[in-house]
Enzyme design. Sequence first.
Site, PDB file in Angstrom:
ATOM      1  CE1 TYR A  64      -4.334   1.285   0.376  1.00 18.57           C
ATOM      2  CE2 TYR A  64      -3.345   2.782   1.963  1.00 18.57           C
ATOM      3  CZ  TYR A  64      -4.416   2.424   1.168  1.00 18.57           C
ATOM      4  OH  TYR A  64      -5.546   3.196   1.152  1.00 18.57           O
ATOM      5  CB  SER A 102       1.020  -5.383   2.887  1.00 19.59           C
ATOM      6  OG  SER A 102       0.024  -4.650   3.562  1.00 19.59           O
ATOM      7  CD  GLN A 103      -2.249  -1.940  -2.565  1.00 20.69           C
ATOM      8  OE1 GLN A 103      -3.138  -1.123  -2.400  1.00 20.69           O
ATOM      9  NE2 GLN A 103      -1.100  -1.633  -3.150  1.00 20.69           N
ATOM     10  CG  ASP A 120       0.667  -7.486  10.361  1.00 21.50           C
ATOM     11  OD1 ASP A 120       0.437  -6.274  10.479  1.00 21.50           O
ATOM     12  OD2 ASP A 120       0.847  -8.048   9.269  1.00 21.50           O
ATOM     13  CG  HIS A 134       2.474  -4.985   7.902  1.00 24.23           C
ATOM     14  ND1 HIS A 134       1.535  -5.957   7.632  1.00 24.23           N
ATOM     15  CD2 HIS A 134       2.524  -4.202   6.784  1.00 24.23           C
ATOM     16  CE1 HIS A 134       1.046  -5.776   6.419  1.00 24.23           C
ATOM     17  NE2 HIS A 134       1.631  -4.728   5.877  1.00 24.23           N
TER      18      HIS A 134
END
Length: 333
Positions: free
Chosen positions: A93, A188-189, A274, A303
């Site tokens: 992101y 992540s994203q 996370d 994360h």
Amino acid sequence: MPSADLPLPDCRAFRPELPVPVDFDSFWARTLGDVPPGGRDKPGVTLVDTGLTQVRTYDVAFAGHGGQTVRGWLRMPTGATEPLGCVIEFLGYGRGRGPAHQDLLWACAGYAHLVMDTRGQGWSAASGATADPDPGAAGAVPGFATRGIESPDTYYYRRVFVDAVRCVEMMRGHPEIDPARVVVTGISQGGGIALAVAGLVPGLAGVMPDVPFLCNIPRGARVGGLPPYTEIASYLRLHHDRTDMVFRTLSYFDAALHAARATAPALFSIAMMDEICPPSTCFTAYNHYAGPKDLRVYEFNGHEGGGERHRAEQLAWVRSLFAGLSAGRTATS
């Protein structure tokens, strides 16, 4: 910081049934079948002089959602004489594709590596080069997680997921790529996008989602302590009457539902501390994943996940995966 989410034994067993829209599959069939004139034209591929002698880097431009131009970097080892296995990476992101000379790991390992820009993003970590002409930002809170959230047809990630599918199609058609040895990955994203692609594109060699976003989104919006999930909570804090509408829209883009349709071998990573992508949301996708799967858990990481330790795990996993696939096979054989 210690996790406020479920403990590891509970996460391993966490497999909530998520509501599936009755038209989920037809929505995606319609979305991916909508190709504008010229939408599958030959991509633009331009060699870039980075000063590196062992890696070739190309500036790639291809037609994504609505025929709009999406950019990326394609890096390939110099001197390859046979079709290459390929790792396609989707970004976290806010990240853009960055400068041409970075992210050399996969090319140095002997694979083609395509980094796809995420439309409209690139304000952090590394700059992007892909605009989002259809922002759908009216009424959205800052960020991308609520853009166009009033309808699945206008939601931001509809455009992103189409971009990602077209990216895979492009690389499968590249003359130097073995279409049977294409892996998608992301952090992540990027991990959520990779899972969605795995559910939408048959015949992938593998998928490697790391600490994936967009999994069990309703839970993420309720327990996530940091953006992007908090963008959804902030939107609903302003629009009290839209909760059902918002979560209906988001269900079409929930990577856990796409994971339930994916059959390619998968290597997940999940971090138990996370706060951005709570581990229970990632385990929802892992536990629903329909194909062969493996998992690395980083119990005391946030994360950042497993970092370079996990990159070594991925290198070994891809090498073993590709060793079982002969070059030159078709993607569906």
